[in-house]
Motif scaffolding. Sequence first.
Motif, PDB file in Angstrom:
ATOM      1  N   SER A 142      -6.242  33.779  46.424  1.00 16.40           N
ATOM      2  CA  SER A 142      -5.852  34.862  45.529  1.00 16.40           C
ATOM      3  C   SER A 142      -7.122  35.460  44.927  1.00 16.40           C
ATOM      4  N   SER A 143      -7.026  36.644  44.372  1.00 14.36           N
ATOM      5  CA  SER A 143      -8.228  37.275  43.806  1.00 14.36           C
ATOM      6  C   SER A 143      -8.745  36.477  42.612  1.00 14.36           C
ATOM      7  N   LYS A 144      -7.837  35.860  41.860  1.00 10.30           N
ATOM      8  CA  LYS A 144      -8.235  35.028  40.719  1.00 10.30           C
ATOM      9  C   LYS A 144      -9.052  33.825  41.205  1.00 10.30           C
ATOM     10  N   ASP A 145      -8.556  33.128  42.220  1.00 10.50           N
ATOM     11  CA  ASP A 145      -9.272  31.978  42.770  1.00 10.50           C
ATOM     12  C   ASP A 145     -10.581  32.406  43.413  1.00 10.50           C
ATOM     13  N   SER A 146     -10.557  33.539  44.071  1.00 11.49           N
ATOM     14  CA  SER A 146     -11.749  34.053  44.727  1.00 11.49           C
ATOM     15  C   SER A 146     -12.865  34.286  43.715  1.00 11.49           C
ATOM     16  N   LYS A 147     -12.541  34.905  42.599  1.00  8.09           N
ATOM     17  CA  LYS A 147     -13.537  35.148  41.553  1.00  8.09           C
ATOM     18  C   LYS A 147     -14.024  33.835  40.955  1.00  8.09           C
ATOM     19  N   LYS A 148     -13.097  32.907  40.738  1.00  5.28           N
ATOM     20  CA  LYS A 148     -13.447  31.605  40.162  1.00  5.28           C
ATOM     21  C   LYS A 148     -14.432  30.851  41.059  1.00  5.28           C
ATOM     22  N   PHE A 149     -14.115  30.735  42.344  1.00  2.00           N
ATOM     23  CA  PHE A 149     -14.973  29.993  43.263  1.00  2.00           C
ATOM     24  C   PHE A 149     -16.305  30.715  43.488  1.00  2.00           C
ATOM     25  N   SER A 150     -16.272  32.029  43.445  1.00  2.00           N
ATOM     26  CA  SER A 150     -17.511  32.797  43.587  1.00  2.00           C
ATOM     27  C   SER A 150     -18.462  32.477  42.431  1.00  2.00           C
ATOM     28  N   GLU A 151     -17.936  32.442  41.234  1.00  2.00           N
ATOM     29  CA  GLU A 151     -18.759  32.114  40.071  1.00  2.00           C
ATOM     30  C   GLU A 151     -19.284  30.683  40.157  1.00  2.00           C
ATOM     31  N   GLU A 152     -18.441  29.762  40.613  1.00  2.00           N
ATOM     32  CA  GLU A 152     -18.875  28.371  40.731  1.00  2.00           C
ATOM     33  C   GLU A 152     -20.003  28.220  41.759  1.00  2.00           C
ATOM     34  N   ILE A 153     -19.910  28.951  42.845  1.00  2.00           N
ATOM     35  CA  ILE A 153     -20.982  28.892  43.852  1.00  2.00           C
ATOM     36  C   ILE A 153     -22.259  29.515  43.301  1.00  2.00           C
ATOM     37  N   LYS A 154     -22.137  30.607  42.552  1.00  2.00           N
ATOM     38  CA  LYS A 154     -23.320  31.235  41.948  1.00  2.00           C
ATOM     39  C   LYS A 154     -23.996  30.290  40.967  1.00  2.00           C
TER      40      LYS A 154
END
Length: 111
Positions: free
Chosen positions: A48-60
Motif C-alpha cells: 500500500s502507499s502507506k507501507d511503501s512510504k514507511k519502508f522507504s523511510e526505514e531504508i533511508k
Amino acid sequence: MSEFTIIEENPVTLSILKDQLKAIEKEGTLSFRGEKTKNYVETFELLSSKDSKKFSEEIKELNIPRLRDRHIVKILDIMPKDLDSLKILLSGETLTINSEDMKKILDVIPQ
C-alpha cells in the motif's frame, strides 16, 4: 511535435502511482496510456502507499552510501526475498553495496 522540458524527476513506487492515477481519474477520464498504466499497477502492486512510504523511510534511515531514491523505489516495487535476488536487482546499477548493508535492507522490507 511539441517539446517538453523536464522540470523535476522523482521516482515513485507503484502504490503511490496508483494513488496519483486515482486522483487523475476523479478529475476526468484516463488516456489510453493512463488506463494501461493503471492495469499494470493493479496487477503488480505489492504494498500500500502507506507501507511503501514507511519502508522507504526505514531504508533511508539505514544511511547506506550511494543508495538513491530510485534504488529504494526499485527495491520496494520488486520486494526481493533473499540476498541473491537483491544482488540481481541492483546488478544493473553502478552501485556497490556490501552484503551486510544488503542484509539490513532485507530486514526492513516485509517477507
